[in-house]
Structure formats: C-alpha cells, structure tokens
Write an enzyme that holds these catalytic residues in place. Structure first.
Site, short mmCIF file in Angstrom:
data_model
loop_
_atom_site.label_atom_id
_atom_site.label_comp_id
_atom_site.label_asym_id
_atom_site.label_seq_id
_atom_site.Cartn_x
_atom_site.Cartn_y
_atom_site.Cartn_z
N HIS A 1 -9.76 -8.43 -0.93
CA HIS A 1 -8.95 -9.65 -1.02
C HIS A 1 -9.02 -10.25 -2.42
O HIS A 1 -8.00 -10.64 -3.00
CB HIS A 1 -9.43 -10.68 0.00
CG HIS A 1 -8.74 -12.01 -0.12
ND1 HIS A 1 -7.52 -12.27 0.47
CD2 HIS A 1 -9.09 -13.15 -0.78
CE1 HIS A 1 -7.15 -13.51 0.18
NE2 HIS A 1 -8.08 -14.07 -0.59
N GLU A 2 -10.22 -10.32 -2.98
CA GLU A 2 -10.37 -10.85 -4.33
C GLU A 2 -9.69 -9.93 -5.35
O GLU A 2 -9.14 -10.41 -6.35
CB GLU A 2 -11.84 -11.04 -4.68
CG GLU A 2 -12.59 -11.99 -3.74
CD GLU A 2 -11.89 -13.33 -3.56
OE1 GLU A 2 -11.19 -13.79 -4.49
OE2 GLU A 2 -12.02 -13.92 -2.47
N HIS B 1 -6.13 -10.84 -5.76
CA HIS B 1 -5.86 -11.88 -6.75
C HIS B 1 -5.82 -11.31 -8.16
O HIS B 1 -5.01 -11.73 -8.99
CB HIS B 1 -6.91 -12.98 -6.66
CG HIS B 1 -6.79 -13.84 -5.44
ND1 HIS B 1 -5.62 -14.47 -5.08
CD2 HIS B 1 -7.71 -14.17 -4.49
CE1 HIS B 1 -5.82 -15.15 -3.97
NE2 HIS B 1 -7.06 -14.99 -3.59
N HIS C 1 -2.74 -11.42 -10.78
CA HIS C 1 -2.89 -11.90 -12.16
C HIS C 1 -2.34 -10.87 -13.14
O HIS C 1 -1.62 -11.21 -14.08
CB HIS C 1 -4.35 -12.19 -12.46
CG HIS C 1 -4.56 -12.96 -13.72
ND1 HIS C 1 -5.79 -13.07 -14.35
CD2 HIS C 1 -3.70 -13.66 -14.50
CE1 HIS C 1 -5.65 -13.82 -15.42
NE2 HIS C 1 -4.41 -14.17 -15.55
#
Length: 232
Positions: A105-106, A109, A113
């Site tokens: 999940h991270e 991100h 980005h």
C-alpha cells in the site's frame, strides 16, 4: 401534561458525532484485528514487508525511494518529501500477509508520486491548509463563542473546511494506493490465492477509517455552520 421533547439540530449533530466516534473505534478495532489475524499467516515466498516493497519499487522503475524502519504499530507511511517508505517493525521485518499488504500500500503512494498522480499532488499542497485549519479553526470558534461574535465562528468554519477538503482528497488517494498495491502484489506473485484474499481484507478495513474521517469532518463542519447561524 408535559410537552414531548423535540430534538434540535444541535442535539442531532451531537448524536451523530458520538455515533461516528463509536463507528471509528469499531473500524480501528477491525483494522487491528485483521492485521493481527493475517500477521499470523506466512506467505509461501517467505518475503518480509521490506523485501516485498523493494520488489514492487524496482518493478516500477523506482530506484530513488528508500525503505526505513519506524517505531509504533500501523505507523507505516510514505514521505514524499524524503522519498522514503517508513515501515513499522511488524511490517518491515514481518514475514506475513499483513506485512506485505501494508508495505505494498505504501508502495502504491510511491508509484503515485513517481507518476505525479494529480490527487496526491493536490493532497501534498493541501497539507499547510490543513495544518492552519486544525490550529486556527478552534481558536476562532472559541473566541467567537466567548465574545458572542458570529463572524469569528464563521471564520472558524471556513478554516475547518480546509480539513474537510484534505479528507475529501485523501480518501480517493488512499483507495487508489490500495488498488495499485493489490495489482502489483498479484502481478509480481507476492501473494496468491487465499493469501491475496487476506491482503485485500486488511486494506479494505484500513480504507474504511479514511471514509469515517471524511464523514466525521463533514458533520463537524455542518455543526459549526449551524452554530454560527444560531449566533446571528
């Protein structure tokens, strides 16, 4: 005979606030429960969360994002300013379905980005607005109540709307990160079969907390606007 008590907007908002608080506690409990449950399920590949994160980042051509261990439980986050995945100990070194799901999940991100995902860029720009709103709104509202000046309460509501906007943008950002995470986990065979189902359950439960935060902030904003209207 005594007249029946009728609920006003103020009472309704207080009841909604209490209800949302209880729902938030339940959601938080579900997230922790599912994380613990699937933290006991070991993936067949034996990867840790950090190892899974590295595979996802490299597979997406991302080589400038670091992976670090941080303290706490479920304190995992992606820092776009430092370009770093901060993974809690249970995720960083854990060899479990939960660890891989949260780490992925991270990574979602980080992929956002790298691709300049518009909503992530907007959320990043809204951080100062949210900080100002969280600090200034309650000060303005308190002063407005003390001096019986509705203009300050309205100002507090306007400042608080920055928090609502931040939460409104955050929800789709988090949902998209989970979508990307599950797609990468499946594409790279980091989890399979029942493992994949467990990882999805962990991320869905976590996503519900952002929805509750959004609803709670909207209810709070409406309560502030109602308070300002009554003070006029």
């Amino acid at each position: 005979m005594r007249a029946a008590y009728s609920f006003g907007w103020s009472e309704i908002f207080y009841l909604l606030t209490i209800l949302l608080f209880l729902v938030s506690l339940i959601c938080s409990g579900v997230v922790k429960s599912r994380f613990r449950r699937f933290a006991k399920v070991r993936p067949a590949n034996g990867l840790t969360g950090a190892m899974a994160a590295e595979r996802i980042l490299r597979a997406n051509g991302i080589f400038d994002v670091g992976i670090a261990q941080t303290y706490g439980t479920l304190t995992d986050n992606y820092d776009p300013n430092q370009k770093r995945l901060n993974l809690s100990e249970a995720v960083y070194s854990g060899t479990s379905v939960s660890a891989i799901a949260v780490a992925a999940h991270e990574c979602g991100h980080a992929i956002q980005h790298a691709q300049a995902f518009p909503l992530l860029m907007l959320r990043k720009a809204l951080v100062p607005v949210c900080n100002i709103g969280s600090m200034g709104s309650y000060i303005a509202i308190l002063l407005g109540i003390l001096f019986s000046y509705s203009g300050l309460i309205v100002l507090g509501a306007v400042l608080f709307s920055g928090i609502v906007l931040f939460n409104l943008v955050t929800l789709p950002v988090e949902v998209d990160a989970s979508r990307r995470a599950l797609a990468e986990v499946e594409r790279l065979n980091l989890l399979t079969g029942e493992e994949m189902l467990g990882g999805r359950k962990v991320l869905v439960a976590a996503g519900m907390t952002y929805f509750i935060s959004l609803v709670a902030s909207v209810v709070q904003l409406l309560r502030l606007l109602s308070l300002a209207s009554r003070r006029r």
